[in-house]
Design a protein around this motif. Structure first.
Motif, PDB file in Angstrom:
ATOM      1  N   LEU A  37      18.504  73.115  33.371  1.00 44.33           N
ATOM      2  CA  LEU A  37      19.218  73.746  34.479  1.00 44.33           C
ATOM      3  C   LEU A  37      18.248  74.433  35.438  1.00 44.33           C
ATOM      4  O   LEU A  37      18.372  74.312  36.662  1.00 44.33           O
ATOM      5  CB  LEU A  37      20.251  74.743  33.962  1.00 44.33           C
ATOM      6  N   THR A  38      17.273  75.124  34.893  1.00 42.83           N
ATOM      7  CA  THR A  38      16.276  75.812  35.711  1.00 42.83           C
ATOM      8  C   THR A  38      15.455  74.796  36.505  1.00 42.83           C
ATOM      9  O   THR A  38      15.265  74.944  37.715  1.00 42.83           O
ATOM     10  CB  THR A  38      15.348  76.662  34.826  1.00 42.83           C
ATOM     11  N   HIS A  39      14.988  73.761  35.829  1.00 36.62           N
ATOM     12  CA  HIS A  39      14.157  72.734  36.477  1.00 36.62           C
ATOM     13  C   HIS A  39      14.924  72.012  37.586  1.00 36.62           C
ATOM     14  O   HIS A  39      14.383  71.751  38.655  1.00 36.62           O
ATOM     15  CB  HIS A  39      13.667  71.725  35.441  1.00 36.62           C
ATOM     16  N   SER A  40      16.173  71.705  37.348  1.00 36.20           N
ATOM     17  CA  SER A  40      16.963  70.906  38.283  1.00 36.20           C
ATOM     18  C   SER A  40      17.603  71.725  39.399  1.00 36.20           C
ATOM     19  O   SER A  40      18.036  71.170  40.405  1.00 36.20           O
ATOM     20  CB  SER A  40      18.065  70.161  37.533  1.00 36.20           C
ATOM     21  N   GLY A  41      17.692  73.030  39.211  1.00 39.28           N
ATOM     22  CA  GLY A  41      18.349  73.872  40.203  1.00 39.28           C
ATOM     23  C   GLY A  41      19.867  73.827  40.112  1.00 39.28           C
ATOM     24  O   GLY A  41      20.558  74.334  40.990  1.00 39.28           O
ATOM     25  N   ILE A  42      20.393  73.226  39.042  1.00 38.91           N
ATOM     26  CA  ILE A  42      21.845  73.142  38.864  1.00 38.91           C
ATOM     27  C   ILE A  42      22.380  74.530  38.525  1.00 38.91           C
ATOM     28  O   ILE A  42      21.905  75.171  37.604  1.00 38.91           O
ATOM     29  CB  ILE A  42      22.221  72.133  37.763  1.00 38.91           C
ATOM     30  N   LYS A  43      23.369  74.963  39.325  1.00 37.11           N
ATOM     31  CA  LYS A  43      23.958  76.282  39.088  1.00 37.11           C
ATOM     32  C   LYS A  43      25.453  76.180  38.807  1.00 37.11           C
ATOM     33  O   LYS A  43      25.918  76.632  37.782  1.00 37.11           O
ATOM     34  CB  LYS A  43      23.701  77.185  40.287  1.00 37.11           C
ATOM     35  N   GLU A  44      26.221  75.594  39.715  1.00 41.51           N
ATOM     36  CA  GLU A  44      27.670  75.521  39.543  1.00 41.51           C
ATOM     37  C   GLU A  44      28.194  74.099  39.430  1.00 41.51           C
ATOM     38  O   GLU A  44      29.122  73.841  38.689  1.00 41.51           O
ATOM     39  CB  GLU A  44      28.367  76.217  40.718  1.00 41.51           C
ATOM     40  N   LYS A  45      27.635  73.188  40.209  1.00 38.26           N
ATOM     41  CA  LYS A  45      28.114  71.805  40.229  1.00 38.26           C
ATOM     42  C   LYS A  45      26.995  70.863  39.838  1.00 38.26           C
ATOM     43  O   LYS A  45      25.815  71.144  40.080  1.00 38.26           O
ATOM     44  CB  LYS A  45      28.620  71.431  41.618  1.00 38.26           C
ATOM     45  N   VAL A  46      27.395  69.752  39.239  1.00 36.59           N
ATOM     46  CA  VAL A  46      26.428  68.732  38.850  1.00 36.59           C
ATOM     47  C   VAL A  46      26.942  67.380  39.332  1.00 36.59           C
ATOM     48  O   VAL A  46      28.144  67.125  39.316  1.00 36.59           O
ATOM     49  CB  VAL A  46      26.175  68.744  37.324  1.00 36.59           C
ATOM     50  N   LEU A  47      26.023  66.543  39.781  1.00 36.59           N
ATOM     51  CA  LEU A  47      26.358  65.201  40.247  1.00 36.59           C
ATOM     52  C   LEU A  47      25.778  64.204  39.249  1.00 36.59           C
ATOM     53  O   LEU A  47      24.590  64.264  38.935  1.00 36.59           O
ATOM     54  CB  LEU A  47      25.757  64.969  41.635  1.00 36.59           C
ATOM     55  N   PHE A  48      26.615  63.319  38.730  1.00 37.36           N
ATOM     56  CA  PHE A  48      26.178  62.286  37.803  1.00 37.36           C
ATOM     57  C   PHE A  48      25.862  61.031  38.604  1.00 37.36           C
ATOM     58  O   PHE A  48      26.714  60.545  39.357  1.00 37.36           O
ATOM     59  CB  PHE A  48      27.261  61.988  36.766  1.00 37.36           C
ATOM     60  N   VAL A  49      24.645  60.504  38.434  1.00 38.33           N
ATOM     61  CA  VAL A  49      24.195  59.330  39.171  1.00 38.33           C
ATOM     62  C   VAL A  49      23.891  58.227  38.161  1.00 38.33           C
ATOM     63  O   VAL A  49      22.998  58.378  37.316  1.00 38.33           O
ATOM     64  CB  VAL A  49      22.931  59.656  40.005  1.00 38.33           C
ATOM     65  N   GLY A  50      24.647  57.135  38.238  1.00 39.11           N
ATOM     66  CA  GLY A  50      24.476  56.027  37.305  1.00 39.11           C
ATOM     67  C   GLY A  50      23.139  55.328  37.460  1.00 39.11           C
ATOM     68  O   GLY A  50      22.657  55.133  38.570  1.00 39.11           O
ATOM     69  N   GLN A  51      22.556  54.948  36.323  1.00 37.93           N
ATOM     70  CA  GLN A  51      21.286  54.240  36.271  1.00 37.93           C
ATOM     71  C   GLN A  51      21.382  53.087  35.280  1.00 37.93           C
ATOM     72  O   GLN A  51      20.528  52.924  34.412  1.00 37.93           O
ATOM     73  CB  GLN A  51      20.165  55.193  35.830  1.00 37.93           C
ATOM     74  N   GLY A  52      22.409  52.297  35.366  1.00 37.88           N
ATOM     75  CA  GLY A  52      22.612  51.218  34.400  1.00 37.88           C
ATOM     76  C   GLY A  52      23.181  51.775  33.113  1.00 37.88           C
ATOM     77  O   GLY A  52      24.277  52.319  33.096  1.00 37.88           O
ATOM     78  N   LYS A  53      22.411  51.689  32.029  1.00 41.07           N
ATOM     79  CA  LYS A  53      22.877  52.179  30.724  1.00 41.07           C
ATOM     80  C   LYS A  53      22.737  53.691  30.579  1.00 41.07           C
ATOM     81  O   LYS A  53      23.190  54.263  29.597  1.00 41.07           O
ATOM     82  CB  LYS A  53      22.101  51.498  29.599  1.00 41.07           C
ATOM     83  N   THR A  54      22.072  54.329  31.530  1.00 37.90           N
ATOM     84  CA  THR A  54      21.876  55.780  31.472  1.00 37.90           C
ATOM     85  C   THR A  54      22.386  56.397  32.778  1.00 37.90           C
ATOM     86  O   THR A  54      22.877  55.698  33.653  1.00 37.90           O
ATOM     87  CB  THR A  54      20.383  56.139  31.285  1.00 37.90           C
ATOM     88  N   PHE A  55      22.249  57.697  32.887  1.00 34.33           N
ATOM     89  CA  PHE A  55      22.592  58.382  34.129  1.00 34.33           C
ATOM     90  C   PHE A  55      21.669  59.568  34.312  1.00 34.33           C
ATOM     91  O   PHE A  55      21.010  60.017  33.378  1.00 34.33           O
ATOM     92  CB  PHE A  55      24.058  58.829  34.141  1.00 34.33           C
ATOM     93  N   GLN A  56      21.610  60.023  35.544  1.00 31.55           N
ATOM     94  CA  GLN A  56      20.866  61.228  35.864  1.00 31.55           C
ATOM     95  C   GLN A  56      21.861  62.292  36.292  1.00 31.55           C
ATOM     96  O   GLN A  56      22.925  61.979  36.818  1.00 31.55           O
ATOM     97  CB  GLN A  56      19.884  60.981  37.012  1.00 31.55           C
ATOM     98  N   MET A  57      21.481  63.538  36.099  1.00 33.04           N
ATOM     99  CA  MET A  57      22.305  64.656  36.531  1.00 33.04           C
ATOM    100  C   MET A  57      21.509  65.420  37.588  1.00 33.04           C
ATOM    101  O   MET A  57      20.353  65.785  37.346  1.00 33.04           O
ATOM    102  CB  MET A  57      22.667  65.544  35.348  1.00 33.04           C
ATOM    103  N   TRP A  58      22.119  65.635  38.738  1.00 41.49           N
ATOM    104  CA  TRP A  58      21.453  66.266  39.868  1.00 41.49           C
ATOM    105  C   TRP A  58      22.268  67.445  40.392  1.00 41.49           C
ATOM    106  O   TRP A  58      23.491  67.436  40.335  1.00 41.49           O
ATOM    107  CB  TRP A  58      21.341  65.278  41.026  1.00 41.49           C
TER     108      TRP A  58
END
Length: 87
Positions: A37-58
């Motif tokens: 959370l600290t590294h990504s800057g995620i505080k209140e909302k998170v965006l899930f981004v599909g990457q095929g078999k995995t996903f990223q959270m931004w």
């Protein structure tokens, strides 16, 4: 080790070494580690981004900036793409 492996190894290591495997609770939820959370800057909302078999959270605004920059770079490199034909 081949040239491709020599190039790919540092890339995959740097990406995978900083990834997290999240465990799901009985209701399908995950707890995101504070370090992430600290590294990504995620505080209140998170965006899930599909990457095929995995996903990223931004953090949404961070992804918007990243996506805009990535699209510009992709358009500049478009002519270098090699398309594989299937029969």
């Amino acid at each position: 080790v081949t040239g491709v492996q020599t190039c790919a190894l540092p890339i995959s290591t740097s990406i995978l070494a900083n990834s997290f495997q999240l465990n799901f609770d009985s209701e399908g939820r995950v707890t995101i580690p504070d370090k992430f959370l600290t590294h990504s800057g995620i505080k209140e909302k998170v965006l899930f981004v599909g990457q095929g078999k995995t996903f990223q959270m931004w953090e949404p605004s961070e992804f918007k900036n990243f996506s805009k920059d990535a699209r510009k770079k992709a358009n500049l490199k478009r002519s270098e793409l090699k398309w594989k034909q299937t029969n």
